[in-house]
Design a protein around this motif. Structure first.
Motif, PDB file in Angstrom:
ATOM      1  N   VAL A 168       7.401  -6.765   4.914  1.00  0.00           N
ATOM      2  CA  VAL A 168       7.560  -5.324   4.703  1.00  0.00           C
ATOM      3  C   VAL A 168       6.387  -4.769   3.895  1.00  0.00           C
ATOM      4  O   VAL A 168       5.849  -3.705   4.208  1.00  0.00           O
ATOM      5  N   ARG A 169       5.972  -5.481   2.867  1.00  0.00           N
ATOM      6  CA  ARG A 169       4.874  -5.010   2.021  1.00  0.00           C
ATOM      7  C   ARG A 169       3.547  -4.940   2.782  1.00  0.00           C
ATOM      8  O   ARG A 169       2.642  -4.204   2.393  1.00  0.00           O
ATOM      9  N   ASN A 170       3.416  -5.681   3.869  1.00  0.00           N
ATOM     10  CA  ASN A 170       2.186  -5.708   4.645  1.00  0.00           C
ATOM     11  C   ASN A 170       2.263  -4.892   5.931  1.00  0.00           C
ATOM     12  O   ASN A 170       1.381  -5.031   6.787  1.00  0.00           O
ATOM     13  N   TRP A 171       3.293  -4.073   6.075  1.00  0.00           N
ATOM     14  CA  TRP A 171       3.365  -3.215   7.261  1.00  0.00           C
ATOM     15  C   TRP A 171       2.095  -2.399   7.404  1.00  0.00           C
ATOM     16  O   TRP A 171       1.551  -1.858   6.423  1.00  0.00           O
ATOM     17  N   CYS A 172       1.622  -2.285   8.631  1.00  0.00           N
ATOM     18  CA  CYS A 172       0.415  -1.493   8.906  1.00  0.00           C
ATOM     19  C   CYS A 172       0.600  -0.033   8.539  1.00  0.00           C
ATOM     20  O   CYS A 172      -0.364   0.671   8.204  1.00  0.00           O
ATOM     21  N   ILE A 173       1.825   0.449   8.577  1.00  0.00           N
ATOM     22  CA  ILE A 173       2.083   1.859   8.284  1.00  0.00           C
ATOM     23  C   ILE A 173       1.621   2.245   6.887  1.00  0.00           C
ATOM     24  O   ILE A 173       1.198   3.371   6.634  1.00  0.00           O
ATOM     25  N   TRP A 174       1.612   1.290   5.958  1.00  0.00           N
ATOM     26  CA  TRP A 174       1.202   1.604   4.584  1.00  0.00           C
ATOM     27  C   TRP A 174      -0.305   1.844   4.489  1.00  0.00           C
ATOM     28  O   TRP A 174      -0.766   2.562   3.601  1.00  0.00           O
TER      29      TRP A 174
END
Length: 411
Positions: A168-174
């Motif tokens: 979750v912390r590495n989602w591209c959306i961020w």
């Protein structure tokens, strides 16, 4: 499919008949072979039946087309050039729809990623939770029943360090979220994994965009900047009593601001960093552009906790955090001020201004471990922390858009 894969992973781009791996970095003006789609692509290196990326222009300073021409055969270059030329109009259309990250100004897709952050909680609360309750009355009742059973068994997890998810912390959306402003993090000193840290996050701002992006995601590369350090950002405890939302925020490394949760993180192993937005809601209501007022003078509980665990104090300041929203300030006795204070919201408009936010992480302040610190000892280290935060602001303010005469005020 190309758009979908680009969204899911920032390092993979797909074109028909070729395999291309490119870095969706911040290169701005490359415009490889006249194609708008390649404006952010890395130089490509020919390997077998596909094209694989070499180092990006923003790292090497080398022009992409020069690097590629030294790698590709004439036939391959000719085919790619012809294909891109014929598809230029299609890529331009997709770019205008916001599906390709190209614009120097905030892109449509980046705007959506900023909007989805607060809206995702609304969806979880007002749509998914009622849906789960409704399913209890249908033939699919077992699904929500299993979740609520697990929720009962998992109830104390937020007080025991939470349950973070690297995925979750590495989602591209961020990364798109980061680039909307953009948000960056500046390290002034290393943090040793041999210690635990209690970090003061300043200022609160309206929604604390900088702290969220830097410490709850890997968009700015926290694990690379501070290797061996596990960040946690503390928030209100009642968030963890809401089904589904609790799981979502725990996955990003958010922890409860309760004393028991912070005690657990600072007493189990080393290399833990707990960030507390010290000013809280009161500071959020004072968040307006061109002001640097922090509520800190009487906020000393975090210093006492640091002394009890021997956790080093780390001052941080996010320059630009208060500039991204306009907020109407009302008299403290007015009905509108009471309304703001009740609903914890006071910004005008939905989208923040796309202005840079730079979070400067200061030098850690060593703190001795004292199980029952006296008030004098708490006052001493609180004063040292305030002084360190003031020096951090003074050292970096002119580099990040503040005037020489701007002062940091403490309430």
């Amino acid at each position: 499919m190309a758009v979908l894969l680009t969204f899911l992973h920032p390092d993979v781009l797909i074109i028909p008949g070729k395999r291309v791996k490119g870095q969706m970095g911040r290169a701005q003006d490359s415009d490889l072979w006249g194609s708008p789609w390649y404006s952010r692509a890395c130089p490509l290196q020919w390997v077998g039946g596909g094209c694989w990326a070499g180092q990006g222009r923003e790292r090497t300073g080398e022009k992409p087309h020069n690097h590629m021409r030294s790698r590709l055969s004439e036939a391959s270059r000719g085919w790619c050039h012809l294909w891109l030329e014929h598809c230029s109009e299609i890529f331009t259309f997709l770019r205008l729809l916001g599906t390709m990250p190209y614009f120097k100004q905030p892109k449509h897709f980046q705007t959506l990623t900023v909007v989805q952050w607060p809206l995702s909680y609304i969806v979880l609360f007002w749509i998914l939770q009622p849906l789960f309750i409704y399913l209890l009355l249908t033939s699919l009742w077992l699904l929500p029943a299993l979740y609520f059973t697990w929720l009962f068994l998992d109830w104390k997890t937020p007080e025991r360090g939470g349950r973070r998810s690297a995925w979750v912390r590495n989602w591209c959306i961020w990364t798109h979220f980061r680039d909307y402003f953009p948000i960056t993090m500046l390290k002034t000193k290393d943090l040793s994994p041999k210690h635990n840290y209690l970090m003061g996050v300043h200022p609160h701002g309206i929604l604390t965009f900088g702290a969220f992006c830097n410490f709850c995601t890997e968009a700015t590369g926290f694990s690379k900047i501070f290797p061996g350090i596990t960040p946690h950002l503390a928030t209100l405890s009642w968030f963890f009593k809401i089904p589904l939302i609790r799981d979502y925020i725990m996955a990003k490394g958010v922890c409860s601001v309760s004393q028991s949760a912070i005690d657990h993180l600072l007493s189990h192993g080393t290399g833990n960093l707990v960030g507390i937005v010290v000013g809280g809601v009161g500071e959020a209501l004072q968040s307006v552009p061109n002001t640097t007022t922090l509520i800190l003078q009487k906020r000393k509980g975090f210093v006492r906790t640091a002394l009890q665990h021997g956790a080093h104090l780390v001052p941080t300041f996010s320059f630009g955090e208060t500039e991204i929203f306009d907020q109407v300030l009302f008299h403290k006795d007015s009905r509108m001020h009471k309304f703001q204070n009740c609903f914890r919201q006071g910004s005008t408009g939905i989208l923040p201004y796309p202005l840079p936010i730079i979070t400067v992480v200061g030098e850690p302040l060593p703190v001795p471990k004292i199980e029952n610190p006296s008030q004098e000892m708490v006052d001493k280290y609180h004063a040292l922390y305030v002084d360190a935060l003031h020096k951090l602001f003074e050292q970096h303010k002119t580099q990040h858009g503040y005037s020489e005469t701007q002062k940091l005020l403490f309430l």
